[in-house]
Scaffold this motif. Structure first.
Motif, short mmCIF file in Angstrom:
data_model
loop_
_atom_site.label_atom_id
_atom_site.label_comp_id
_atom_site.label_asym_id
_atom_site.label_seq_id
_atom_site.Cartn_x
_atom_site.Cartn_y
_atom_site.Cartn_z
N VAL A 162 -9.52 -61.27 -40.82
CA VAL A 162 -10.61 -62.05 -40.23
C VAL A 162 -11.30 -61.19 -39.17
CG1 VAL A 162 -9.47 -64.27 -40.64
CG2 VAL A 162 -9.14 -63.12 -38.46
N PRO A 163 -12.59 -61.36 -38.98
CA PRO A 163 -13.30 -60.58 -37.96
C PRO A 163 -12.80 -60.91 -36.56
CG PRO A 163 -14.84 -61.59 -39.51
CD PRO A 163 -13.50 -62.21 -39.76
N GLY A 164 -12.77 -59.90 -35.70
CA GLY A 164 -12.46 -60.12 -34.29
C GLY A 164 -11.05 -59.79 -33.88
N ASN A 165 -10.16 -59.44 -34.83
CA ASN A 165 -8.78 -59.12 -34.46
C ASN A 165 -8.71 -57.94 -33.49
OD1 ASN A 165 -7.07 -61.01 -35.68
ND2 ASN A 165 -7.21 -60.01 -37.67
N GLY A 166 -9.47 -56.90 -33.78
CA GLY A 166 -9.46 -55.73 -32.92
C GLY A 166 -9.99 -56.03 -31.53
N LEU A 167 -11.03 -56.85 -31.47
CA LEU A 167 -11.60 -57.25 -30.18
C LEU A 167 -10.58 -58.04 -29.36
CD1 LEU A 167 -14.20 -57.32 -28.44
CD2 LEU A 167 -14.74 -59.49 -29.57
N VAL A 182 -19.81 -56.12 -29.69
CA VAL A 182 -19.48 -56.97 -28.55
C VAL A 182 -19.14 -56.12 -27.33
CG1 VAL A 182 -17.89 -58.70 -27.67
CG2 VAL A 182 -18.73 -58.87 -30.03
N LEU A 183 -18.32 -55.09 -27.52
CA LEU A 183 -17.94 -54.25 -26.38
C LEU A 183 -19.15 -53.53 -25.78
CD1 LEU A 183 -14.61 -52.70 -27.68
CD2 LEU A 183 -14.87 -54.48 -25.95
N THR A 184 -20.09 -53.13 -26.63
CA THR A 184 -21.31 -52.50 -26.12
C THR A 184 -22.14 -53.49 -25.32
OG1 THR A 184 -21.37 -50.95 -27.98
CG2 THR A 184 -23.42 -51.30 -26.79
N ALA A 185 -22.19 -54.73 -25.78
CA ALA A 185 -22.93 -55.76 -25.05
C ALA A 185 -22.32 -56.00 -23.67
CB ALA A 185 -22.98 -57.05 -25.86
N ILE A 186 -20.98 -56.03 -23.61
CA ILE A 186 -20.30 -56.20 -22.33
C ILE A 186 -20.57 -55.00 -21.43
CG2 ILE A 186 -18.05 -56.42 -21.20
CD1 ILE A 186 -17.05 -57.84 -23.72
N GLU A 187 -20.52 -53.82 -22.01
CA GLU A 187 -20.74 -52.60 -21.24
C GLU A 187 -22.13 -52.56 -20.62
OE1 GLU A 187 -19.80 -47.89 -21.94
OE2 GLU A 187 -20.85 -48.99 -23.52
N GLN A 188 -23.11 -53.09 -21.32
CA GLN A 188 -24.47 -53.10 -20.79
C GLN A 188 -24.60 -54.01 -19.57
OE1 GLN A 188 -26.75 -54.16 -24.24
NE2 GLN A 188 -26.80 -52.07 -25.06
N VAL A 189 -23.76 -55.04 -19.51
CA VAL A 189 -23.77 -55.95 -18.36
C VAL A 189 -22.97 -55.37 -17.20
CG1 VAL A 189 -23.13 -58.25 -17.54
CG2 VAL A 189 -24.08 -57.96 -19.84
N ASP A 190 -21.77 -54.87 -17.49
CA ASP A 190 -20.91 -54.31 -16.45
C ASP A 190 -19.98 -53.29 -17.08
OD1 ASP A 190 -19.17 -53.70 -14.39
OD2 ASP A 190 -18.94 -55.77 -13.72
N PRO A 191 -20.30 -52.00 -16.98
CA PRO A 191 -19.48 -50.96 -17.64
C PRO A 191 -18.03 -50.96 -17.22
CG PRO A 191 -21.57 -50.05 -16.88
CD PRO A 191 -21.47 -51.44 -16.31
N GLU A 192 -17.72 -51.36 -15.98
CA GLU A 192 -16.35 -51.32 -15.50
C GLU A 192 -15.45 -52.31 -16.24
OE1 GLU A 192 -15.81 -51.56 -11.34
OE2 GLU A 192 -17.23 -49.95 -10.87
N LEU A 193 -16.07 -53.36 -16.81
CA LEU A 193 -15.26 -54.38 -17.49
C LEU A 193 -14.58 -53.81 -18.74
CD1 LEU A 193 -17.52 -57.56 -17.26
CD2 LEU A 193 -15.44 -57.06 -15.97
N VAL A 194 -15.17 -52.80 -19.35
CA VAL A 194 -14.59 -52.26 -20.58
C VAL A 194 -14.22 -50.78 -20.43
CG1 VAL A 194 -15.70 -53.90 -22.13
CG2 VAL A 194 -16.92 -51.82 -21.47
#
Length: 449
Positions: free
Chosen positions: A102-107, A146-158
């Motif tokens: 299923v999609p999202g396991n790695g995330l 998804v990780l790229t989207a988070i990084e664009q908001v706050d790079p430290e989160l990822v």
């Protein structure tokens, strides 16, 4: 590439339609990140070995710990208020292996490990470990998006997260990576987990290995859920058996329905067949082959002649619902469970919820049991949870929420604190609500079904 184009690309690559992706990942209010963060604040106590306890940090529901060793029951009696978890030694790198069913396991793996590394008990001042996840070739697009989207908001989160794809058969690379990590978490097939286990054993040094292999889940509908129109329970249960075409480990396979309510198991089965047919228009099937559906249909149609089996759908429908009242042998029971993939559901009447664990769950390997979606009153659900947990079930949640598990609760017997801390050998079972029955109508309204 715009968001619609990205979604379409993910849909085409994974084989699941855009409608299912949007429904699965658009229900953020059913997956509470604030609860996940709260789950790291406090360790469960040794008292959970002996009885159900409230979830730590004020979270709803209850938790129970089933230890592997009898000696731990004595320790629980002597030190009931002591914490079960203690901080693991400082780590430098965590490694995850994500399945592609299923999609999202790695995330999920990446974020759980990353968050856990920043909330280790004891407040270590050491830099948090790097997180490397081997993503599945079947799902390489969603996680980076998804990780790229988070990084664009706050790079430290990822910061410190890396997701790659490599060949399991690359022995040199596998040995190099496994030789440098402190924790390995794998959501994979049983053969892959066995291979990783053997590779880790050959290293000659301790590595924490958290395994998640092949799992199966069920739905349980108590007689109190059928005092009115069975469509409420049936609609939510249909959702639990529709998401990811039943290829996710949380998808309900067999639905146990208790006799004695105003509505009968037969009434429920009819309502379930109608609900699954309606839901197929909103959540179309993915690319999974229909031959498994057709093979199961042919098998059960041949059994109808004896009178104890009733097929409630048609050959070309998008799902199969069967009411099976035969006196199952152990092989017949296991065969029924294994047929339930690709939107195949067997409705199994029971005289009392108390027979589910000893008659059915105990006939299956404990390591393969995952979760239950339940429509049972608060007065009865704890007894069901105790019996199911003793058999190997690790999570119970209200009907309709199988595809939206709360991350703060047990995942295959592990709590979020397991990602960066140590505890005795055993498994957790959690109950996400004290009154599953009261959540049915709000869940239906929230999902707009």
């Amino acid at each position: 590439m715009g968001e619609p184009s990205r979604l379409q690309a993910i849909a085409e690559y994974t084989g699941y339609p855009v409608a299912m992706l949007l429904a699965a990942f658009g229900q953020g209010d059913l997956v509470r990140l604030d609860a996940l963060m709260a789950s790291f604040a406090e360790s469960p106590r040794w008292a959970t070995v002996r009885d159900w306890q409230p979830m730590p940090a004020g979270l709803p529901g209850r938790v129970r710990f089933f230890p592997d060793h009898r000696r731990d029951r004595w320790r629980a009696a002597l030190h009931p208020t002591a914490p079960l978890f203690h901080a693991a030694p400082p780590a430098t790198m965590d490694l995850g292996f994500a399945a592609g069913n299923v999609p999202g396991n790695g995330l999920l793996l990446a974020l759980l490990l990353h968050v856990a590394n920043h909330t280790i008990l004891g407040g270590s001042s050491a830099p948090p470990p790097a997180v490397l996840v081997r993503n599945s070739r079947q799902a390489p697009l969603l996680e980076p998006w998804v990780l790229t989207a988070i990084e664009q908001v706050d790079p430290e989160l990822v910061a410190g997260i890396s997701m790659l794809v490599w060949d399991y058969d690359d022995a040199a690379l596998q040995r190099l990576l496994l030789g440098r990590v402190d924790t390995v978490v794998a959501t994979a097939s049983d053969p892959v987990i066995a291979s990783l286990d053997a590779q880790l054993q050959s290293l000659g040094r301790p590595v924490r290995f958290l395994r998640h292999g092949h799992k199966i889940s069920f739905a349980v509908i108590g007689r109190e859920a059928l005092t009115g129109d069975p469509a409420l329970a049936a609609t939510l249960a249909a959702l639990d058996s529709t998401f990811w075409d039943q290829y996710g480990c949380l998808s309900a396979r067999v639905h146990f329905v208790e006799r004695g309510g105003r509505g009968s198991p037969e009434d429920y089965a009819v309502a379930l067949a109608e609900a699954m047919g309606t839901l197929a228009h909103r959540l179309p099937r993915g690319v999974a082959p229909r031959r498994f559906l057709h093979q199961a249909y042919d098998t059960y149609k041949l059994l109808e002649a004896d009178g104890d089996v009733r097929v409630l759908t048609h050959y070309d429908d998008d799902s199969l619902v069967v009411l099976d009242m035969r006196d199952w042998s152990a092989p017949q029971w296991r065969a029924a469970v294994n047929r339930c993939t690709g939107r195949v559901v067997v409705v199994r009447p029971v005289d009392d919820l108390g027979e589910i664990a000893p008659r059915y769950l105990r006939a299956l390997p404990p390591a393969n049991l995952q979760s239950m979606s339940v429509a049972v009153s608060g007065e009865r659900v704890l007894a069901l949870a105790e019996a199911a947990g003793a058999c190997g079930v690790t999570a119970l949640r209200s009907l309709g929420r199988a595809a939206f598990p709360q991350l703060a609760y047990s995942w295959d017997g592990l709590l979020p604190l397991d990602m960066g801390n140590n505890r005795p050998a055993g498994r957790f079972t959690t109950l996400e609500t004290d009154d599953p029955l009261s959540e049915l109508a709000p869940t239906l309204a929230r999902l707009e079904l």
